[in-house]
Design an enzyme around this catalytic site. Structure first.
Site, PDB file in Angstrom:
ATOM      1  N   ASN A  56     -16.177   2.644 -21.741  1.00 29.08           N
ATOM      2  CA  ASN A  56     -14.998   1.859 -21.447  1.00 29.08           C
ATOM      3  C   ASN A  56     -14.429   1.572 -22.909  1.00 29.08           C
ATOM      4  O   ASN A  56     -14.921   1.645 -24.045  1.00 29.08           O
ATOM      5  CB  ASN A  56     -15.576   0.427 -21.186  1.00 29.08           C
ATOM      6  CG  ASN A  56     -14.617   0.085 -20.445  1.00 29.08           C
ATOM      7  OD1 ASN A  56     -13.666  -0.554 -20.955  1.00 29.08           O
ATOM      8  ND2 ASN A  56     -14.607  -0.752 -19.476  1.00 29.08           N
ATOM      9  N   TYR A  71       1.008  -1.100   0.116  1.00 33.38           N
ATOM     10  CA  TYR A  71      -0.015   0.146  -0.295  1.00 33.38           C
ATOM     11  C   TYR A  71       0.920   1.007  -0.366  1.00 33.38           C
ATOM     12  O   TYR A  71       0.638   2.300  -0.517  1.00 33.38           O
ATOM     13  CB  TYR A  71      -0.851  -0.387   1.271  1.00 33.38           C
ATOM     14  CG  TYR A  71      -2.141  -1.248   0.776  1.00 33.38           C
ATOM     15  CD1 TYR A  71      -3.333  -0.254   0.081  1.00 33.38           C
ATOM     16  CD2 TYR A  71      -2.364  -2.107   1.304  1.00 33.38           C
ATOM     17  CE1 TYR A  71      -4.409  -1.263  -0.675  1.00 33.38           C
ATOM     18  CE2 TYR A  71      -3.647  -3.352   0.725  1.00 33.38           C
ATOM     19  CZ  TYR A  71      -4.373  -2.713  -0.059  1.00 33.38           C
ATOM     20  OH  TYR A  71      -5.061  -3.229  -0.465  1.00 33.38           O
ATOM     21  N   VAL A 101      -9.314   3.875  -4.954  1.00 31.82           N
ATOM     22  CA  VAL A 101      -9.640   4.435  -3.628  1.00 31.82           C
ATOM     23  C   VAL A 101      -8.392   5.873  -3.618  1.00 31.82           C
ATOM     24  O   VAL A 101      -7.605   6.221  -2.645  1.00 31.82           O
ATOM     25  CB  VAL A 101      -8.679   3.262  -2.469  1.00 31.82           C
ATOM     26  CG1 VAL A 101      -9.488   2.367  -2.563  1.00 31.82           C
ATOM     27  CG2 VAL A 101      -7.882   2.924  -3.253  1.00 31.82           C
ATOM     28  N   ASP A 102      -8.081   6.387  -5.312  1.00 34.13           N
ATOM     29  CA  ASP A 102      -6.903   6.892  -5.326  1.00 34.13           C
ATOM     30  C   ASP A 102      -7.129   8.458  -4.834  1.00 34.13           C
ATOM     31  O   ASP A 102      -6.176   9.191  -5.044  1.00 34.13           O
ATOM     32  CB  ASP A 102      -6.218   6.685  -6.605  1.00 34.13           C
ATOM     33  CG  ASP A 102      -7.529   7.210  -8.090  1.00 34.13           C
ATOM     34  OD1 ASP A 102      -8.048   8.371  -7.363  1.00 34.13           O
ATOM     35  OD2 ASP A 102      -7.387   6.964  -8.992  1.00 34.13           O
ATOM     36  N   SER A 141     -14.046  -3.022 -15.071  1.00 36.02           N
ATOM     37  CA  SER A 141     -14.294  -4.557 -16.119  1.00 36.02           C
ATOM     38  C   SER A 141     -16.294  -4.778 -15.319  1.00 36.02           C
ATOM     39  O   SER A 141     -16.475  -5.737 -16.228  1.00 36.02           O
ATOM     40  CB  SER A 141     -13.721  -5.083 -15.758  1.00 36.02           C
ATOM     41  OG  SER A 141     -13.330  -5.244 -13.943  1.00 36.02           O
ATOM     42  N   CYS A 149      -0.445   1.207  16.485  1.00 27.54           N
ATOM     43  CA  CYS A 149      -1.453   2.682  17.147  1.00 27.54           C
ATOM     44  C   CYS A 149      -0.723   2.849  18.427  1.00 27.54           C
ATOM     45  O   CYS A 149      -0.252   2.058  18.516  1.00 27.54           O
ATOM     46  CB  CYS A 149      -2.901   1.793  16.718  1.00 27.54           C
ATOM     47  SG  CYS A 149      -3.839   3.510  17.916  1.00 27.54           S
ATOM     48  N   HIS A 178     -15.016   1.750  -1.977  1.00 19.57           N
ATOM     49  CA  HIS A 178     -14.094   0.730  -1.566  1.00 19.57           C
ATOM     50  C   HIS A 178     -12.621   1.332  -0.189  1.00 19.57           C
ATOM     51  O   HIS A 178     -12.031   0.813  -0.529  1.00 19.57           O
ATOM     52  CB  HIS A 178     -13.077   0.377  -2.838  1.00 19.57           C
ATOM     53  CG  HIS A 178     -14.467  -0.947  -3.707  1.00 19.57           C
ATOM     54  ND1 HIS A 178     -14.221  -0.894  -4.336  1.00 19.57           N
ATOM     55  CD2 HIS A 178     -15.142  -1.246  -3.003  1.00 19.57           C
ATOM     56  CE1 HIS A 178     -15.096  -1.116  -5.012  1.00 19.57           C
ATOM     57  NE2 HIS A 178     -15.810  -2.043  -4.392  1.00 19.57           N
ATOM     58  N   CYS A 233      -6.968   1.922  12.715  1.00 18.11           N
ATOM     59  CA  CYS A 233      -6.407   1.189  14.083  1.00 18.11           C
ATOM     60  C   CYS A 233      -6.971  -0.627  14.319  1.00 18.11           C
ATOM     61  O   CYS A 233      -8.314   0.954  14.049  1.00 18.11           O
ATOM     62  CB  CYS A 233      -6.008   1.479  15.652  1.00 18.11           C
ATOM     63  SG  CYS A 233      -5.768   0.116  16.519  1.00 18.11           S
TER      64      CYS A 233
HETATM   65  P1  OAD Z   1     -10.647  -3.804 -13.886  1.00 17.15           P
HETATM   66  O1  OAD Z   1      -9.169  -3.470 -13.746  1.00 17.15           O
HETATM   67  O2  OAD Z   1     -11.353  -4.771 -13.008  1.00 17.15           O
HETATM   68  O3  OAD Z   1     -11.619  -2.424 -14.871  1.00 17.15           O
HETATM   69  C1  OAD Z   1     -10.909  -1.737 -15.226  1.00 17.15           C
HETATM   70  C2  OAD Z   1     -11.948  -1.492 -16.791  1.00 17.15           C
HETATM   71  O4  OAD Z   1     -11.531   0.168 -17.038  1.00 17.15           O
HETATM   72  C3  OAD Z   1     -11.450  -2.443 -18.095  1.00 17.15           C
HETATM   73  O5  OAD Z   1     -12.377  -2.378 -18.192  1.00 17.15           O
HETATM   74  C4  OAD Z   1     -10.907  -1.501 -18.849  1.00 17.15           C
HETATM   75  O6  OAD Z   1     -11.257  -1.340 -20.399  1.00 17.15           O
HETATM   76  C5  OAD Z   1     -11.374  -0.088 -18.825  1.00 17.15           C
HETATM   77  N1  OAD Z   1      -9.601   1.167 -18.675  1.00 17.15           N
HETATM   78  C6  OAD Z   1      -9.144   0.543 -19.121  1.00 17.15           C
HETATM   79  N2  OAD Z   1      -8.117   1.530 -19.236  1.00 17.15           N
HETATM   80  C7  OAD Z   1      -9.427   2.856 -19.957  1.00 17.15           C
HETATM   81  C8  OAD Z   1      -9.301   4.560 -19.627  1.00 17.15           C
HETATM   82  N3  OAD Z   1      -8.277   5.010 -20.597  1.00 17.15           N
HETATM   83  N4  OAD Z   1     -10.740   4.565 -20.237  1.00 17.15           N
HETATM   84  C9  OAD Z   1     -11.881   4.070 -19.744  1.00 17.15           C
HETATM   85  N5  OAD Z   1     -11.835   2.781 -19.713  1.00 17.15           N
HETATM   86  C10 OAD Z   1     -10.579   1.630 -19.374  1.00 17.15           C
HETATM   87  O7  OAD Z   1     -11.121  -2.019 -12.212  1.00 17.15           O
HETATM   88  P2  OAD Z   1     -12.297  -1.884 -11.509  1.00 17.15           P
HETATM   89  O8  OAD Z   1     -13.281  -2.349 -12.261  1.00 17.15           O
HETATM   90  O9  OAD Z   1     -12.144  -0.471 -10.940  1.00 17.15           O
HETATM   91  O10 OAD Z   1     -11.680  -3.430  -5.552  1.00 17.15           O
HETATM   92  O11 OAD Z   1     -11.753  -3.205 -10.062  1.00 17.15           O
HETATM   93  C11 OAD Z   1     -13.106  -2.551  -9.190  1.00 17.15           C
HETATM   94  C12 OAD Z   1     -12.466  -3.307  -8.015  1.00 17.15           C
HETATM   95  O12 OAD Z   1     -11.951  -4.217  -7.976  1.00 17.15           O
HETATM   96  C13 OAD Z   1     -11.283  -2.068  -7.537  1.00 17.15           C
HETATM   97  O13 OAD Z   1     -12.133  -1.143  -7.046  1.00 17.15           O
HETATM   98  C14 OAD Z   1     -10.250  -3.292  -6.519  1.00 17.15           C
HETATM   99  C15 OAD Z   1     -10.527  -4.108  -7.384  1.00 17.15           C
HETATM  100  O14 OAD Z   1     -10.306  -5.742  -7.061  1.00 17.15           O
HETATM  101  C16 OAD Z   1     -11.124  -3.084  -4.701  1.00 17.15           C
HETATM  102  O15 OAD Z   1      -9.912  -2.328  -3.921  1.00 17.15           O
HETATM  103  C17 OAD Z   1     -12.121  -2.960  -3.241  1.00 17.15           C
END
Ligand code: OAD
Length: 253
Positions: free
Chosen positions: A217, A71, A107-108, A193, A152, A123, A131
């Site tokens: 997307n 992290y 989370v950024d 995704s 902590c 998320h 803690c």
């Molecule tokens: P993913 O990595 O699963 O999916 C990213 C998506 O972004 C894909 O569908 C890509 O096609 C798309 N993508 C890539 N470049 C792009 C761009 N320039 N413009 C638009 N889309 C683009 O990420 P998340 O769906 O956010 O959870 O994943 C969901 C959760 O899975 C995250 O929040 C995280 C992870 O485990 C936790 O940390 C709890």
């Protein structure tokens, strides 16, 4: 894509121009053009690291140093990058509506850095920690140079305030996100995704509530079949064009 060649349907533009309530769901893809790696794209975080070793409470208890270091590394990456035109376009979109909710799985913190205010973090946020024993929020003292996973003052371990696999989402964020999706007239799902639930349900919640739902997307996601329209483009390119078109529509109305 330029502002002249619209890839947005008249239905989407009408829905966005006519809505007083708009909700947006974002995922890692919206930060990709800032240089933050996504999770499931080729070369993404989950192709290089094992989630069960880094993103669960058991993993943290087994190896807090490794998890904290991972992290810390991600925090450094995030601090070194800047919001991209997609983040800024969403911040501008917020100013166009009396009721606008930006629901993010990220989370950024880049949406807030771009100026978005109505942000629901489903998320958590990588910059916050707490803690695991006394649950108090934690941040390093200004004079503290951190080496390794911190403790902590009560002796408990400090963890990042992010949702790990197997954990529940923050209740207030879930309440606000589901309410916003249920009442909006237009809903955008951007850069996700659609693999992770319950967040991936939100486009369906919005559609069942009567909203027009569109995905942005470059590749159709696994929930693309649940939306009215897919815009196959990157968010950093598509969103500024969309906002410019909306601004013109509103000026001419
Ligand atoms: P993913 O990595 O699963 O999916 C990213 C998506 O972004 C894909 O569908 C890509 O096609 C798309 N993508 C890539 N470049 C792009 C761009 N320039 N413009 C638009 N889309 C683009 O990420 P998340 O769906 O956010 O959870 O994943 C969901 C959760 O899975 C995250 O929040 C995280 C992870 O485990 C936790 O940390 C709890």
């Amino acid at each position: 894509m330029s502002a002249r060649d619209s890839v947005f349907s008249d239905e989407l533009l009408r829905a966005l121009a006519g809505a007083s309530s708009v909700a947006v769901l974002t995922g890692a893809g919206v930060s990709a053009e800032s240089g933050v790696p996504t999770f499931r794209d080729p070369g993404g975080l989950w192709s290089r690291f094992r989630p069960e070793e880094l993103a669960s409470f058991d993993a943290f208890l087994n190896n807090p140093e490794l998890v904290w270091e991972w992290y810390e590394h991600r925090r450094k990456v995030i601090r070194s990058v800047a919001p991209n035109p997609g983040h800024f376009a969403l911040a501008e979109m917020e100013t166009m509506y009396p009721d606008f909710t930006l629901i993010t799985q990220n989370v950024d913190g880049l949406h807030r850095r771009a100026g978005s205010k109505a942000v629901v973090e489903l998320h958590g946020n990588i910059e916050r920690s707490f803690c695991i024993a006394c649950k108090s929020p934690w941040s390093p003292r200004a004079d503290e140079s951190l080496s390794g996973a911190p403790l902590c003052s009560c002796g408990g371990r400090i963890r990042p305030e992010v949702v790990w696999f197997g954990e529940s989402l923050p209740a207030a964020a879930v309440r606000d996100a589901w309410a916003a999706a249920g009442r909006c007239g237009a809903f955008l799902t951007i850069g996700t995704s659609g693999e992770v639930y319950p967040a991936a349900q939100l486009p369906s919640v919005a559609r069942e509530g009567g909203a027009y739902v569109a995905e942005i997307n470059p590749r159709r996601s696994s929930i693309a079949h649940r939306v009215h329209e897919c815009i196959e483009a990157s968010s950093g390119v598509a969103l500024p064009v969309l906002v410019e078109q909306l601004r013109k529509l509103r000026l001419s109305a």
